[in-house]
Scaffold this motif. Structure first.
Motif, PDB file in Angstrom:
ATOM      1  N   ALA A  24     -45.505 -21.861   9.688  1.00  0.00           N
ATOM      2  CA  ALA A  24     -46.196 -23.199   9.271  1.00  0.00           C
ATOM      3  C   ALA A  24     -45.008 -23.793  10.087  1.00  0.00           C
ATOM      4  CB  ALA A  24     -47.154 -23.548   8.455  1.00  0.00           C
ATOM      5  N   LEU A  25     -43.913 -24.172   9.229  1.00  0.00           N
ATOM      6  CA  LEU A  25     -42.590 -25.055   9.845  1.00  0.00           C
ATOM      7  C   LEU A  25     -42.538 -24.871  11.255  1.00  0.00           C
ATOM      8  CD1 LEU A  25     -41.153 -27.386   8.905  1.00  0.00           C
ATOM      9  CD2 LEU A  25     -39.163 -25.265   8.173  1.00  0.00           C
ATOM     10  N   ALA A  26     -41.924 -24.163  11.887  1.00  0.00           N
ATOM     11  CA  ALA A  26     -41.939 -23.256  13.244  1.00  0.00           C
ATOM     12  C   ALA A  26     -42.691 -23.928  14.411  1.00  0.00           C
ATOM     13  CB  ALA A  26     -42.258 -22.041  13.546  1.00  0.00           C
ATOM     14  N   GLU A  27     -43.879 -23.848  13.598  1.00  0.00           N
ATOM     15  CA  GLU A  27     -44.831 -24.542  15.143  1.00  0.00           C
ATOM     16  C   GLU A  27     -44.714 -26.207  14.877  1.00  0.00           C
ATOM     17  OE1 GLU A  27     -49.497 -23.517  13.650  1.00  0.00           O
ATOM     18  OE2 GLU A  27     -48.707 -21.024  13.909  1.00  0.00           O
ATOM     19  N   ARG A  28     -43.962 -26.676  13.778  1.00  0.00           N
ATOM     20  CA  ARG A  28     -43.925 -28.126  13.753  1.00  0.00           C
ATOM     21  C   ARG A  28     -42.854 -28.456  14.119  1.00  0.00           C
ATOM     22  NH1 ARG A  28     -48.951 -30.260  10.427  1.00  0.00           N
ATOM     23  NH2 ARG A  28     -47.229 -32.882  11.368  1.00  0.00           N
ATOM     24  N   ILE A  29     -41.207 -27.711  14.283  1.00  0.00           N
ATOM     25  CA  ILE A  29     -40.710 -28.473  14.185  1.00  0.00           C
ATOM     26  C   ILE A  29     -39.502 -28.142  15.622  1.00  0.00           C
ATOM     27  CG2 ILE A  29     -39.912 -28.621  11.723  1.00  0.00           C
ATOM     28  CD1 ILE A  29     -38.092 -25.934  11.549  1.00  0.00           C
ATOM     29  N   ASN A  30     -40.273 -26.575  16.112  1.00  0.00           N
ATOM     30  CA  ASN A  30     -40.035 -25.345  17.507  1.00  0.00           C
ATOM     31  C   ASN A  30     -40.393 -26.975  18.612  1.00  0.00           C
ATOM     32  OD1 ASN A  30     -38.992 -23.508  16.293  1.00  0.00           O
ATOM     33  ND2 ASN A  30     -41.235 -22.410  16.822  1.00  0.00           N
ATOM     34  N   PRO A  31     -40.886 -27.758  18.496  1.00  0.00           N
ATOM     35  CA  PRO A  31     -40.847 -29.156  19.828  1.00  0.00           C
ATOM     36  C   PRO A  31     -39.549 -29.761  19.821  1.00  0.00           C
ATOM     37  CG  PRO A  31     -43.257 -28.481  19.065  1.00  0.00           C
ATOM     38  CD  PRO A  31     -42.194 -27.634  17.775  1.00  0.00           C
ATOM     39  N   MET A  32     -39.085 -29.421  18.536  1.00  0.00           N
ATOM     40  CA  MET A  32     -37.728 -30.173  18.169  1.00  0.00           C
ATOM     41  C   MET A  32     -36.607 -29.770  18.139  1.00  0.00           C
ATOM     42  SD  MET A  32     -38.303 -32.583  14.600  1.00  0.00           S
ATOM     43  CE  MET A  32     -39.752 -32.845  14.278  1.00  0.00           C
ATOM     44  N   GLY A  33     -36.470 -28.704  19.215  1.00  0.00           N
ATOM     45  CA  GLY A  33     -35.356 -27.166  19.637  1.00  0.00           C
ATOM     46  C   GLY A  33     -34.645 -27.231  17.723  1.00  0.00           C
ATOM     47  N   LEU A  34     -35.979 -26.969  16.773  1.00  0.00           N
ATOM     48  CA  LEU A  34     -35.555 -26.963  15.970  1.00  0.00           C
ATOM     49  C   LEU A  34     -35.919 -24.778  15.181  1.00  0.00           C
ATOM     50  CD1 LEU A  34     -34.877 -30.160  13.517  1.00  0.00           C
ATOM     51  CD2 LEU A  34     -32.908 -28.311  14.514  1.00  0.00           C
ATOM     52  N   PRO A 106     -37.769 -37.356  10.883  1.00  0.00           N
ATOM     53  CA  PRO A 106     -39.058 -36.320  11.624  1.00  0.00           C
ATOM     54  C   PRO A 106     -38.826 -35.248  11.479  1.00  0.00           C
ATOM     55  CG  PRO A 106     -37.610 -37.396  13.487  1.00  0.00           C
ATOM     56  CD  PRO A 106     -36.965 -37.990  12.452  1.00  0.00           C
ATOM     57  N   ALA A 107     -38.183 -34.218  11.402  1.00  0.00           N
ATOM     58  CA  ALA A 107     -37.884 -32.476  10.719  1.00  0.00           C
ATOM     59  C   ALA A 107     -38.800 -32.758   9.332  1.00  0.00           C
ATOM     60  CB  ALA A 107     -36.733 -32.379  10.699  1.00  0.00           C
ATOM     61  N   GLN A 108     -37.761 -33.855   8.358  1.00  0.00           N
ATOM     62  CA  GLN A 108     -38.184 -34.032   7.211  1.00  0.00           C
ATOM     63  C   GLN A 108     -40.664 -34.204   7.333  1.00  0.00           C
ATOM     64  OE1 GLN A 108     -35.488 -36.198   5.150  1.00  0.00           O
ATOM     65  NE2 GLN A 108     -34.461 -34.289   4.490  1.00  0.00           N
ATOM     66  N   ALA A 109     -40.134 -34.673   7.665  1.00  0.00           N
ATOM     67  CA  ALA A 109     -41.983 -35.394   7.961  1.00  0.00           C
ATOM     68  C   ALA A 109     -42.213 -34.460   8.417  1.00  0.00           C
ATOM     69  CB  ALA A 109     -41.710 -36.798   8.993  1.00  0.00           C
ATOM     70  N   GLU A 110     -42.020 -33.610   9.538  1.00  0.00           N
ATOM     71  CA  GLU A 110     -43.000 -32.247   9.422  1.00  0.00           C
ATOM     72  C   GLU A 110     -42.822 -31.282   8.034  1.00  0.00           C
ATOM     73  OE1 GLU A 110     -44.768 -32.540  11.929  1.00  0.00           O
ATOM     74  OE2 GLU A 110     -44.612 -33.759  13.201  1.00  0.00           O
ATOM     75  N   ALA A 111     -41.792 -31.042   7.288  1.00  0.00           N
ATOM     76  CA  ALA A 111     -42.029 -30.116   6.127  1.00  0.00           C
ATOM     77  C   ALA A 111     -42.814 -30.335   5.660  1.00  0.00           C
ATOM     78  CB  ALA A 111     -39.961 -29.919   5.988  1.00  0.00           C
ATOM     79  N   GLN A 112     -42.677 -32.004   5.626  1.00  0.00           N
ATOM     80  CA  GLN A 112     -43.430 -32.482   3.367  1.00  0.00           C
ATOM     81  C   GLN A 112     -44.581 -32.132   4.901  1.00  0.00           C
ATOM     82  OE1 GLN A 112     -42.245 -36.600   4.254  1.00  0.00           O
ATOM     83  NE2 GLN A 112     -40.266 -36.120   2.200  1.00  0.00           N
ATOM     84  N   ALA A 113     -45.473 -32.098   5.585  1.00  0.00           N
ATOM     85  CA  ALA A 113     -46.517 -32.070   6.116  1.00  0.00           C
ATOM     86  C   ALA A 113     -47.099 -30.486   5.920  1.00  0.00           C
ATOM     87  CB  ALA A 113     -47.322 -32.475   8.084  1.00  0.00           C
ATOM     88  N   VAL A 114     -46.337 -29.858   6.191  1.00  0.00           N
ATOM     89  CA  VAL A 114     -46.424 -28.119   5.403  1.00  0.00           C
ATOM     90  C   VAL A 114     -46.616 -27.787   4.192  1.00  0.00           C
ATOM     91  CG1 VAL A 114     -45.936 -25.800   5.421  1.00  0.00           C
ATOM     92  CG2 VAL A 114     -45.483 -27.715   7.554  1.00  0.00           C
ATOM     93  N   ASN A 115     -45.438 -28.791   3.845  1.00  0.00           N
ATOM     94  CA  ASN A 115     -46.124 -28.705   1.799  1.00  0.00           C
ATOM     95  C   ASN A 115     -47.374 -28.999   1.779  1.00  0.00           C
ATOM     96  OD1 ASN A 115     -44.108 -27.437   1.057  1.00  0.00           O
ATOM     97  ND2 ASN A 115     -42.815 -29.530   2.084  1.00  0.00           N
ATOM     98  N   ALA A 116     -47.845 -30.307   2.077  1.00  0.00           N
ATOM     99  CA  ALA A 116     -49.163 -31.196   1.944  1.00  0.00           C
ATOM    100  C   ALA A 116     -50.266 -30.384   1.874  1.00  0.00           C
ATOM    101  CB  ALA A 116     -48.671 -32.472   2.476  1.00  0.00           C
ATOM    102  N   ARG A 117     -50.182 -29.621   3.409  1.00  0.00           N
ATOM    103  CA  ARG A 117     -51.442 -28.711   3.640  1.00  0.00           C
ATOM    104  C   ARG A 117     -51.238 -27.354   2.689  1.00  0.00           C
ATOM    105  NH1 ARG A 117     -50.251 -25.623   8.778  1.00  0.00           N
ATOM    106  NH2 ARG A 117     -51.936 -23.228   8.020  1.00  0.00           N
ATOM    107  N   ALA A 118     -50.333 -26.955   2.717  1.00  0.00           N
ATOM    108  CA  ALA A 118     -49.755 -25.879   0.987  1.00  0.00           C
ATOM    109  C   ALA A 118     -50.762 -26.503  -0.096  1.00  0.00           C
ATOM    110  CB  ALA A 118     -48.489 -25.288   1.914  1.00  0.00           C
TER     111      ALA A 118
END
Length: 143
Positions: A24-34, A106-118
């Motif tokens: 889930a994290l990869a889906e959200r941060i891959n567009p950032m190149g991470l 931006p990356a931490q916001a995406e991680a927080q979104a994954v945590n919130a979803r879980a």
């Protein structure tokens, strides 16, 4: 002999959960190149820039070779730069580039979104207990 019940195995569930979180994290941060492994390193460097490779290995509980490969990719991708260590001629310190610093929010916001979803279907009390119990399990395995 009783069958192994994976739904009652802390190790199985933690491993499965970790894979799902990473996907889930990869889906959200891959567009950032991470990649997730790079994100883990960045979390430590955002907290304390200038760590050594050995510091990161210890903090993230990963193998030296794995860390070396991750850092090589991060350097190639313009996320870190290595500098001579002031007190140890054999060591090098790892420093964030401007690009990596710009990705922190931006990356931490995406991680927080994954945590919130879980944890969306947990109450605040359940979420707190869940995180406390996970932390205790990690601490117990580190001993």
């Amino acid at each position: 002999m009783k069958d192994f019940d994976k739904s009652r195995s802390a190790g199985y569930l933690a491993n499965h959960q970790a894979r799902l979180f990473a996907q889930a994290l990869a889906e959200r941060i891959n567009p950032m190149g991470l990649a997730p492994a790079q994100f883990q390193c960045l979390l430590e460097l955002w907290r304390e820039d200038g760590l050594t490779q050995r510091d990161l290995v210890q903090r993230l509980d990963v193998e030296q070779a794995t860390m070396a490969n991750t850092l090589k990719r991060m350097e190639r991708d313009g996320l870190i730069e290595r500098r001579a260590h002031a007190g140890d001629a054999r060591a090098r310190t790892i420093h964030l580039t401007e690009r990596a610093r710009d990705l922190q929010g931006p990356a931490q916001a995406e991680a927080q979104a994954v945590n919130a979803r879980a944890t969306a279907e947990m109450s605040d009390e359940e979420r707190t207990a869940f995180l406390d119990l996970m932390t205790r399990a990690v601490d117990a395995l580190r001993k």
